[in-house]
Write a protein that holds these residues in place. Structure first.
Motif, PDB file in Angstrom:
ATOM      1  N   VAL A  61       0.832  -1.204   0.000  1.00  0.00           N
ATOM      2  CA  VAL A  61       0.000   0.000   0.000  1.00  0.00           C
ATOM      3  C   VAL A  61       0.866   1.252   0.000  1.00  0.00           C
ATOM      4  CG1 VAL A  61      -1.705   1.337   1.292  1.00  0.00           C
ATOM      5  CG2 VAL A  61      -1.953  -1.143   1.124  1.00  0.00           C
ATOM      6  N   LYS A  62       1.930   1.241   0.772  1.00  0.00           N
ATOM      7  CA  LYS A  62       2.804   2.416   0.828  1.00  0.00           C
ATOM      8  C   LYS A  62       3.541   2.639  -0.498  1.00  0.00           C
ATOM      9  CE  LYS A  62       3.407   2.653   5.803  1.00  0.00           C
ATOM     10  NZ  LYS A  62       4.330   2.690   6.970  1.00  0.00           N
ATOM     11  N   ALA A  63       3.739   1.542  -1.238  1.00  0.00           N
ATOM     12  CA  ALA A  63       4.379   1.673  -2.551  1.00  0.00           C
ATOM     13  C   ALA A  63       3.380   2.080  -3.629  1.00  0.00           C
ATOM     14  CB  ALA A  63       5.039   0.354  -2.934  1.00  0.00           C
ATOM     15  N   ASN A  64       2.075   1.939  -3.299  1.00  0.00           N
ATOM     16  CA  ASN A  64       1.001   2.276  -4.246  1.00  0.00           C
ATOM     17  C   ASN A  64      -0.053   3.140  -3.555  1.00  0.00           C
ATOM     18  OD1 ASN A  64       1.516   0.319  -6.755  1.00  0.00           O
ATOM     19  ND2 ASN A  64       1.904  -0.851  -4.874  1.00  0.00           N
ATOM     20  N   PRO A  65       0.318   4.311  -3.080  1.00  0.00           N
ATOM     21  CA  PRO A  65      -0.611   5.154  -2.308  1.00  0.00           C
ATOM     22  C   PRO A  65      -1.869   5.524  -3.092  1.00  0.00           C
ATOM     23  CG  PRO A  65       1.305   6.413  -3.029  1.00  0.00           C
ATOM     24  CD  PRO A  65       1.621   4.974  -3.299  1.00  0.00           C
ATOM     25  N   GLY A  66      -3.017   5.322  -2.450  1.00  0.00           N
ATOM     26  CA  GLY A  66      -4.297   5.684  -3.049  1.00  0.00           C
ATOM     27  C   GLY A  66      -4.789   4.740  -4.127  1.00  0.00           C
ATOM     28  N   LYS A  67      -4.055   3.669  -4.399  1.00  0.00           N
ATOM     29  CA  LYS A  67      -4.420   2.769  -5.496  1.00  0.00           C
ATOM     30  C   LYS A  67      -5.024   1.447  -5.029  1.00  0.00           C
ATOM     31  CE  LYS A  67      -0.885   4.599  -8.633  1.00  0.00           C
ATOM     32  NZ  LYS A  67       0.315   4.262  -9.463  1.00  0.00           N
ATOM     33  N   VAL A  68      -4.929   1.150  -3.742  1.00  0.00           N
ATOM     34  CA  VAL A  68      -5.486  -0.102  -3.217  1.00  0.00           C
ATOM     35  C   VAL A  68      -6.910   0.165  -2.734  1.00  0.00           C
ATOM     36  CG1 VAL A  68      -5.244  -1.919  -1.488  1.00  0.00           C
ATOM     37  CG2 VAL A  68      -3.202  -0.947  -2.576  1.00  0.00           C
ATOM     38  N   ASN A  69      -7.883  -0.473  -3.386  1.00  0.00           N
ATOM     39  CA  ASN A  69      -9.298  -0.266  -3.070  1.00  0.00           C
ATOM     40  C   ASN A  69      -9.767  -1.244  -2.000  1.00  0.00           C
ATOM     41  OD1 ASN A  69      -9.750   1.729  -5.166  1.00  0.00           O
ATOM     42  ND2 ASN A  69      -9.539   0.046  -6.617  1.00  0.00           N
ATOM     43  N   VAL A  70     -10.351  -0.719  -0.929  1.00  0.00           N
ATOM     44  CA  VAL A  70     -10.846  -1.546   0.166  1.00  0.00           C
ATOM     45  C   VAL A  70     -12.364  -1.378   0.255  1.00  0.00           C
ATOM     46  CG1 VAL A  70     -10.713  -2.044   2.630  1.00  0.00           C
ATOM     47  CG2 VAL A  70      -8.679  -1.262   1.411  1.00  0.00           C
ATOM     48  N   GLY A  71     -13.090  -2.466   0.006  1.00  0.00           N
ATOM     49  CA  GLY A  71     -14.544  -2.405   0.065  1.00  0.00           C
ATOM     50  C   GLY A  71     -15.052  -2.488   1.497  1.00  0.00           C
ATOM     51  N   ASN A  72     -16.205  -1.896   1.748  1.00  0.00           N
ATOM     52  CA  ASN A  72     -16.847  -2.001   3.063  1.00  0.00           C
ATOM     53  C   ASN A  72     -18.361  -1.974   2.902  1.00  0.00           C
ATOM     54  OD1 ASN A  72     -17.874   0.862   3.375  1.00  0.00           O
ATOM     55  ND2 ASN A  72     -15.686   1.289   3.169  1.00  0.00           N
ATOM     56  N   GLY A  73     -19.077  -2.262   3.975  1.00  0.00           N
ATOM     57  CA  GLY A  73     -20.525  -2.368   3.915  1.00  0.00           C
ATOM     58  C   GLY A  73     -21.285  -1.065   3.892  1.00  0.00           C
ATOM     59  N   GLY A  74     -20.605   0.060   3.790  1.00  0.00           N
ATOM     60  CA  GLY A  74     -21.298   1.344   3.719  1.00  0.00           C
ATOM     61  C   GLY A  74     -20.568   2.428   4.480  1.00  0.00           C
TER      62      GLY A  74
ATOM     63  N   VAL B 234     -14.109   2.022  -0.493  1.00  0.00           N
ATOM     64  CA  VAL B 234     -15.215   1.894  -1.440  1.00  0.00           C
ATOM     65  C   VAL B 234     -16.454   1.395  -0.705  1.00  0.00           C
ATOM     66  CG1 VAL B 234     -15.984   0.882  -3.619  1.00  0.00           C
ATOM     67  CG2 VAL B 234     -13.538   1.308  -3.232  1.00  0.00           C
ATOM     68  N   PRO B 235     -17.470   2.243  -0.511  1.00  0.00           N
ATOM     69  CA  PRO B 235     -18.667   1.829   0.228  1.00  0.00           C
ATOM     70  C   PRO B 235     -19.680   1.079  -0.648  1.00  0.00           C
ATOM     71  CG  PRO B 235     -18.856   4.127  -0.382  1.00  0.00           C
ATOM     72  CD  PRO B 235     -17.500   3.676  -0.852  1.00  0.00           C
ATOM     73  N   TYR B 236     -20.343   0.098  -0.033  1.00  0.00           N
ATOM     74  CA  TYR B 236     -21.415  -0.660  -0.678  1.00  0.00           C
ATOM     75  C   TYR B 236     -22.643  -0.645   0.225  1.00  0.00           C
ATOM     76  CZ  TYR B 236     -17.990  -2.640  -3.969  1.00  0.00           C
ATOM     77  OH  TYR B 236     -17.044  -2.806  -4.943  1.00  0.00           O
ATOM     78  N   LYS B 237     -23.747  -1.184  -0.274  1.00  0.00           N
ATOM     79  CA  LYS B 237     -24.969  -1.293   0.525  1.00  0.00           C
ATOM     80  C   LYS B 237     -24.976  -2.628   1.270  1.00  0.00           C
ATOM     81  CE  LYS B 237     -27.939   1.783  -2.174  1.00  0.00           C
ATOM     82  NZ  LYS B 237     -29.207   1.911  -2.919  1.00  0.00           N
ATOM     83  N   GLY B 238     -23.958  -2.851   2.068  1.00  0.00           N
ATOM     84  CA  GLY B 238     -23.863  -4.092   2.820  1.00  0.00           C
ATOM     85  C   GLY B 238     -22.600  -4.856   2.490  1.00  0.00           C
ATOM     86  N   SER B 239     -22.252  -5.804   3.368  1.00  0.00           N
ATOM     87  CA  SER B 239     -21.038  -6.590   3.195  1.00  0.00           C
ATOM     88  C   SER B 239     -21.113  -7.544   2.015  1.00  0.00           C
ATOM     89  CB  SER B 239     -20.758  -7.390   4.473  1.00  0.00           C
ATOM     90  OG  SER B 239     -20.484  -6.538   5.561  1.00  0.00           O
ATOM     91  N   ALA B 240     -22.306  -8.106   1.765  1.00  0.00           N
ATOM     92  CA  ALA B 240     -22.441  -9.103   0.699  1.00  0.00           C
ATOM     93  C   ALA B 240     -22.055  -8.550  -0.678  1.00  0.00           C
ATOM     94  CB  ALA B 240     -23.850  -9.672   0.687  1.00  0.00           C
ATOM     95  N   PRO B 241     -22.601  -7.408  -1.119  1.00  0.00           N
ATOM     96  CA  PRO B 241     -22.192  -6.882  -2.422  1.00  0.00           C
ATOM     97  C   PRO B 241     -20.726  -6.460  -2.459  1.00  0.00           C
ATOM     98  CG  PRO B 241     -23.656  -5.326  -1.309  1.00  0.00           C
ATOM     99  CD  PRO B 241     -23.711  -6.608  -0.540  1.00  0.00           C
ATOM    100  N   ALA B 242     -20.204  -6.021  -1.312  1.00  0.00           N
ATOM    101  CA  ALA B 242     -18.783  -5.673  -1.264  1.00  0.00           C
ATOM    102  C   ALA B 242     -17.935  -6.921  -1.506  1.00  0.00           C
ATOM    103  CB  ALA B 242     -18.435  -5.060   0.086  1.00  0.00           C
ATOM    104  N   THR B 243     -18.340  -8.025  -0.893  1.00  0.00           N
ATOM    105  CA  THR B 243     -17.611  -9.279  -1.058  1.00  0.00           C
ATOM    106  C   THR B 243     -17.704  -9.793  -2.488  1.00  0.00           C
ATOM    107  OG1 THR B 243     -18.111  -9.811   1.253  1.00  0.00           O
ATOM    108  CG2 THR B 243     -17.297 -11.596  -0.130  1.00  0.00           C
ATOM    109  N   THR B 244     -18.870  -9.629  -3.095  1.00  0.00           N
ATOM    110  CA  THR B 244     -19.056 -10.057  -4.482  1.00  0.00           C
ATOM    111  C   THR B 244     -18.045  -9.376  -5.405  1.00  0.00           C
ATOM    112  OG1 THR B 244     -21.420 -10.495  -4.162  1.00  0.00           O
ATOM    113  CG2 THR B 244     -20.677 -10.116  -6.419  1.00  0.00           C
TER     114      THR B 244
END
Length: 335
Positions: A158-171, A194-204
């Motif tokens: 992550v430190k070698a790629n600042p702002g480029k690693v996308n982390v999903g979450n449930g909202g 990256v917010p989603y409408k719940g954990s399930a769609p984030a995991t998808t």
């Protein structure tokens, strides 16, 4: 944070007044009238303010099935996702306080959202608290082709790629989101949340390779880890989880003392009659103490609790105070 504090004086008042209110509630809960109530006489709805398939949904269905078996009345789980849990919470807050519409309450919208949404339509401290069902650590996972094998390599990547690693979450504002924000702040990481409408769609999307990582509930992620579809890097508790004992903690690897997580409980609209609230609370606490349920919860990475209604109300107050500090430090604000 001054502007947000100004627009919600109800929160300041209720947080300060809550201990007194809980004492009153505790006295009411002690009444023997609870045993005399005819409740329930019709279908009970448990509103889950997130998409189907996530940890909150699985927990609500597990508990709802046991309530139905005990009482002989249908218990239906309804998903009302959106706005980090606010849509479902608002729906329950405005429902009749008769005990037939309940809310699967979670750390995010009960203790985080009041500090990040300037015009929140409900007051977390004014629900009828019934019980804290479980507490749960979070699990950091990445997609299989991300070139890291452990948490230390993840930090370096992550430190070698600042702002480029996308982390999903449930909202936005969920405990998962804030856990990710907290981790990024402590480890000095520039992550793209990256917010989603719940954990399930984030995991998808993580499984599809659209996002790179996810910091979320174990019940959602463990099955995919065991199937080899995701790589588990670390858990957010101080001790390792029985669900994945081989996975180290963040505290033992990169950040000594680091701990975060989420929790789930059941609340109802303000004003549920004390005998009804007591009956629901007693049944829920019985359910989470059942050996078979405790075993299932452990497999899901969840730690059963079973607080009384009064204790849960006080717990919500303490969480509100804790997350005010975390949100202030993060600078998070959602319009």
């Amino acid at each position: 944070m001054t502007d947000r504090t100004a627009v919600r004086p109800w929160l300041r008042r209720t947080v300060l007044a809550l201990p007194l209110a809980m004492l009153g509630a505790a006295a009411l809960f002690a009444t023997p009238a609870a045993a005399q109530t005819k409740y329930p006489e019709k279908t009970i709805r448990i509103i889950v303010p997130f998409a189907a398939g996530g940890a909150s949904d699985a927990l609500a269905r597990l508990v709802g099935q046991k309530m139905q078996e005990a009482w002989g009345q249908p218990v239906v789980v309804e998903n009302k996702p959106g706005a980090g849990g606010n849509i479902g919470a608002d729906f329950v807050a405005k429902s009749d306080p008769d005990g037939y519409t309940l809310l699967l309450s979670a750390a995010g919208f009960m203790s985080v959202n009041p500090w990040v949404y300037p015009n929140l339509s409900y007051n977390p401290a004014e629900f009828t608290p019934l019980t804290l069902l479980v507490k749960a650590p979070l699990l950091l996972v990445v997609k299989p082709d991300l070139p890291v094998k452990d948490i230390k390599e993840f930090v370096a990547y992550v430190k070698a790629n600042p702002g480029k690693v996308n982390v999903g979450n449930g909202g936005n504002g969920t405990a998962q989101h804030m856990g990710g924000v907290y981790l990024a702040g402590e480890a000095k990481l520039d992550l793209a949340h990256v917010p989603y409408k719940g954990s399930a769609p984030a995991t998808t999307d993580l499984l599809a390779g659209i996002t790179d990582a996810q910091f979320d509930n174990m019940v959602t992620l463990v099955p995919y880890v065991k199937q080899g579809k995701l790589k588990a890097l670390a858990v957010s508790s101080l001790v390792r989880s029985g669900a994945l004992p081989e996975v180290p903690t963040i505290a033992e690897t990169i950040l000594p003392g680091f701990e975060t997580g989420t929790w789930y409980g059941i609340v109802g609209p303000a004003g549920i009659p004390a005998p009804v609230a007591d009956k629901i609370s007693t049944e829920l606490r019985r359910i989470v103490a059942l050996p078979e349920i405790k075993e299932k919860l452990a497999a899901m990475g969840l730690e059963p609790d079973g607080m009384s209604g009064a204790q849960y109300g006080a717990f919500i107050k303490s969480e509100l105070a804790k997350y005010e500090k975390i949100v202030k430090a993060s600078g998070l604000k959602i319009q």
